[in-house]
Design a protein around this motif. Structure first.
Motif, short mmCIF file in Angstrom:
data_model
loop_
_atom_site.label_atom_id
_atom_site.label_comp_id
_atom_site.label_asym_id
_atom_site.label_seq_id
_atom_site.Cartn_x
_atom_site.Cartn_y
_atom_site.Cartn_z
N ALA A 25 0.76 -1.56 -0.18
CA ALA A 25 0.42 0.07 0.30
C ALA A 25 1.05 1.49 -0.38
N VAL A 28 2.31 1.51 -3.53
CA VAL A 28 1.76 1.72 -4.80
C VAL A 28 0.99 3.52 -4.04
N SER A 29 1.30 3.87 -2.70
CA SER A 29 1.11 5.37 -3.03
C SER A 29 1.77 6.44 -3.39
N ASN A 30 2.98 6.09 -2.59
CA ASN A 30 4.69 7.10 -2.98
C ASN A 30 5.92 6.58 -3.92
N PRO A 83 7.19 1.77 12.38
CA PRO A 83 7.79 0.35 11.38
C PRO A 83 7.50 0.39 9.41
N SER A 84 6.74 1.87 9.37
CA SER A 84 6.63 1.69 7.36
C SER A 84 7.24 1.67 7.08
N SER B 370 -6.86 8.91 -1.40
CA SER B 370 -7.74 7.05 -1.94
C SER B 370 -6.07 6.17 -1.78
N GLU B 371 -5.52 5.08 -2.08
CA GLU B 371 -4.94 4.44 -2.15
C GLU B 371 -4.19 4.66 -2.88
N GLN B 372 -4.67 5.01 -4.34
CA GLN B 372 -4.57 5.34 -5.85
C GLN B 372 -4.13 6.30 -6.07
N PHE B 410 -3.26 10.89 -1.37
CA PHE B 410 -3.19 9.30 -0.69
C PHE B 410 -3.16 9.12 0.15
N SER B 411 -3.27 7.98 0.70
CA SER B 411 -3.78 7.24 1.86
C SER B 411 -3.78 6.05 2.13
N THR B 412 -3.26 5.28 2.98
CA THR B 412 -2.63 4.06 3.71
C THR B 412 -2.28 4.36 5.32
N PRO B 414 -1.48 4.64 8.18
CA PRO B 414 -0.51 4.59 9.38
C PRO B 414 -0.24 3.59 10.57
N LYS B 415 1.38 3.38 11.22
CA LYS B 415 1.04 2.83 12.37
C LYS B 415 1.62 3.86 13.67
N TRP B 423 1.03 10.35 9.86
CA TRP B 423 0.47 10.91 8.45
C TRP B 423 -0.51 10.30 7.74
N THR B 425 0.28 8.47 5.05
CA THR B 425 1.00 8.69 3.72
C THR B 425 0.52 10.36 3.41
N ARG B 428 0.92 14.30 -3.74
CA ARG B 428 2.05 15.20 -4.68
C ARG B 428 1.55 15.87 -5.35
#
Lengths: 254, 529
Positions: A25, A28-30, A83-84, B370-372, B410-412, B414-415, B423, B425, B428
């Protein structure tokens, strides 16, 4: 006891696949913008090949991701923290381990080098210390771009233009048009390098108009398919070296 | 031996009359700061945040002659975002990485220099300025401390830890002095903090109150956070607020919820993120709030200047709060109760469908990161941001500097790790789309644009307005410009040699008007020949 160990192993596995999913994931985003959604490359290199000049071990990947590659378009992603970061590193590493060295690039690179000469590519491009600084330096273009990207750059050069090679057209008060590569532009002035590699400097209030060039300054090349393969194979073989970017930097050339 | 003593005595006495020291700025002086346009007594220059000065020696007719008078070079690198204070001929300012200086405002010659020394680790990071109260200065530090300095010599009087740097907190803003208290906010919205606004006793440095900008479970608004997400929900308070002495109310902008671009673990409105809060400065109790962007996932914080204007709203003078928010809308609220009066977009926006009757935004579909990737305007940085707006009361025009840009969000998930980036993600820039900077003049009652001046690049420079009919602004390529306040016409420019990421000030000493801007490592002061 055995059952417990098995359960623990299952737990570890599922945690690992979760991390890989998180890494994918993040990728894909970065990363996909340059390296493609599956890591096959594009504006950035193919990551599914096992070979890389920067290394594919975890420490190397970690360094490249966080710090970038100086002299290339790979920026540092300093925002990634643990950890990402580890998730992403492991995912990128998993990409190359799936491949047995990447797809072979068809074509005769020796004949490609002949085509490079006969098409006068060096009028605008530079390999090592040979050629012009007008267009992008190609010394390590094979390390930085996928073969598909190189092919597209030859047939449709306008598909992706690096900002530092954006063409600009200045229309003077008498109607004369001067075009070149934009070196710098701000609210009040523009500086460019024209086709003869001369710097041209303009104040905006002294000219009629300043526009971005709508197309790439490189013409599209409609080569026979075999020649195109050969030229792509030659360009893909350019992996840099002591005479590449370092030479340019030592000469103060951007 | 020649009789030098009488001459010396004479000189000493002249110096005493002229002597800038000791300066004394009681709270009553700050309340009437606009009545002493020769000085600049707060981060915004006054409590309302108008950044306007009744000085017209430099004006539309002669600004073309404005030239550099003196330059002060700071001994450090990084982005120089300070806004100086000027009190009776003495200038006080910070520089990034823990520096503070006092200089002669006519010459730039140094009177003292203070360097903050953190207990452990580093205090490197940017800083936006000081507060002054009586004869003391107050400075936040990037490792989360508030320090008090003697304005006569830069000596440290006290040093209080506001929040832990290890937990992701920092202070970059200029504190706000209100009555006998020093009010500060914190940064760290990208690091999983729980935001707050604090007040400290100006004399002792003891904390007087703390207002968390995220309620806990069980408190009003606590149910707007999913599970325990409130504990690390961000809502930072990293820009200085404004103050209305008549209503005895402080207004403070609150930042984004965290993680910035991933909202699935913090479902709900996430109060009081992306809001302006009205606070009783005596007790720290919240009087009201208005949330600009409920459940934000675009980092559209509300830390932009909450400017206070008294204007005729539908025929009746009302106490208004106006803000050009990062989400591309200009808002007018009633500052006595937080009532939403109107909002209008000042920049390109592609996220809002409409406002409901109470001023709650109704977003368009498919505007979440979103992820994409999701393309949306404005971009993550705004719209407006910390770049200071200003207001000319004679022309009734609000000048807002902003970034005209869109982003792919973008979005995923995070921990969370304490003190680390949180953040969800990032964004851009949209390739093949131009970004540019704008200074726009708005009618604050309608939000209608009257003129705009374009900068080639989107930047971080703020504005300042004067009765000389001028608006000063800075740009990303280092230009400081003077625009005609009525028309936006360019009247003067200076290439300062480095990006401008703060706002200019103006002041007067011995009958001469000066304009000062920080750029690169230089504090540049201009005047007429």
């Amino acid at each position: 006891m055995r059952l417990l160990l098995l359960l623990m192993a299952a737990g570890a596995l599922s945690a690992q696949s979760r991390d890989l999913a998180a890494g994918r994931a993040a990728f894909v985003s970065n990363c996909a913008f340059c390296h493609g959604t599956t890591g096959e490359g594009g504006r950035g290199p193919n990551l599914t090949t096992a070979q890389s000049v920067h290394g594919r071990d975890e420490a190397s990947l970690r360094r490249v991701i966080t710090r970038g590659v100086p002299g290339s378009q790979m920026p540092g992603f300093g925002n990634f923290e643990e950890p990402s970061l580890t998730d992403l590193v492991l995912y990128v590493k998993s990409l190359s381990s799936r491949s047995a060295g990447g797809q072979a690039i068809p074509g005769d690179r020796a004949h490609g080098a002949v085509l490079y000469q006969s098409n006068k590519c060096a009028m605008c491009h530079r390999i090592g210390s040979e050629g012009s600084v007008f267009g992008p330096d190609l010394s390590r273009v094979g390390a930085g771009r996928s073969a598909a990207y190189l092919r597209e750059s030859l047939t449709k050069p306008a598909a992706d233009i690096m900002p530092e090679y954006q063409g600009v057209i200045v229309t003077l008060r008498d109607g004369t048009r001067v075009s070149g590569i934009r070196i710098n532009e701000d609210t009040f002035s523009v500086q460019l390098r024209d086709l003869t590699q001369k710097f041209r400097l303009f104040q905006k209030d002294e000219v009629q108009m300043v526009q971005d060039a709508p197309r790439s300054l490189m013409p599209p090349y409609n080569l026979p398919p075999k020649d195109l393969d050969d030229l792509v194979a030659y360009l893909a073989s350019l992996q840099g070296g002591p005479a590449g970017n370092q030479t340019r930097q030592a000469e103060g050339i951007r | 031996m020649k009789p030098v003593f009488p001459a010396l005595l004479l000189a000493a006495s002249a110096l005493a009359q002229n002597s800038p020291y000791p300066v004394d700025v009681p709270a009553a002086r700050i309340v009437k700061a606009l009545d002493e346009p020769q000085n600049w007594l707060t981060y915004f220059g006054d409590y309302k945040g108008v950044r306007h000065r009744a000085l017209n020696q430099v004006n539309t007719a002669n600004v073309k002659n404005l030239r550099v008078d003196w330059i002060f070079q700071i001994p450090t690198t990084g982005r120089f975002e300070t806004v100086p204070l000027v009190v009776d001929g003495v200038m006080f300012f910070t520089a990034q990485n823990g520096h503070a200086f006092s200089v002669d405002a006519r010459s730039g010659r140094q009177l003292w220099h203070y360097q903050y020394k953190p207990a452990e680790g580093t205090a490197d990071g940017l800083n936006r300025g000081l507060a002054i109260l009586n004869d003391r200065l107050y400075m936040g530090t990037v490792d989360g401390h508030l320090v008090c300095l003697d304005s006569t010599n830069g000596q440290l009087l006290w040093n209080t830890e506001v929040a832990s740097a290890k937990a992701g907190y920092s202070i970059t803003l200029a504190p706000l002095a209100v009555k006998d208290k020093i009010i500060v906010g914190v940064g760290g919205g990208e690091f999983g903090i729980r935001g707050f606004i604090d007040a400290y006793d100006a004399k002792s440095g003891q904390r007087a109150w703390r207002l968390y900008t995220i309620p806990e479970k069980g408190e009003p608004g606590g149910d707007t956070w999913q599970a325990d997400s409130w504990k690390r929900g961000g809502a930072p308070t990293w820009m200085t607020g404004t103050y209305d002495p008549e209503l005895d109310t402080v207004y403070w902008g609150v930042g984004n919820p965290g993680p910035d671009l991933y909202g699935q673990d913090r479902l709900g409105d996430n109060l009081y993120s992306c809001s302006v809060v009205a606070i009783d400065p005596g007790t720290g109790k919240m009087k009201w709030h208005y949330q600009f962007s409920p459940h934000d996932t675009h980092d559209w914080d509300a830390n932009e200047t909450p400017m206070l204007l008294d204007l005729p709203w539908k025929g009746q003078i009302r106490k208004l709060l106006v803000q050009a928010n990062r989400n591309a809308f200009f808002y007018v609220l009633d500052r006595t109760n937080g009532e939403f009066l109107m909002a209008k977009s000042y920049a390109r926006q592609s996220w809002l469908k409409e406002f409901d009757a109470k001023g709650r935004p109704v977003p368009l579909p498919n505007t979440e990161p979103s992820e994409q990737g999701t393309r949306l305007c404005p971009g993550l940085a705004g719209g407006a941001n910390w770049m200071a707006p200003s207001y000319n009361p004679d022309l009734q025009l609000f000048y807002v500097p902003y970034r005209e840009q869109c982003d792919i969000y973008f979005s995923t998930p995070p921990k969370f790790v304490e003190g680390k980036a949180y953040w969800g993600t990032a964004t851009r820039g949209v390739s093949d789309e131009k970004e540019w900077g704008v200074v726009k003049a708005l009618d604050p009652l309608t939000g209608e644009g009257k003129w705009e001046f374009k900068f080639y690049h989107a930047g971080w420079g703020g504005t300042m307005s004067t009765t000389g009919g001028l608006v000063f602004a800075g740009d990303a390529d280092g230009y400081l410009v003077a625009l005609d306040a009525k028309s936006g016409e360019l009247l003067w420019k200076l290439q300062t040699g480095s990006e401008i990421a703060t706002a200019p000030i103006t002041y007067m000493v011995n009958g001469k008007q000066y304009v000062t801007i920080a750029s690169g490592a230089a504090l540049i002061t201009l005047s007429l020949p």
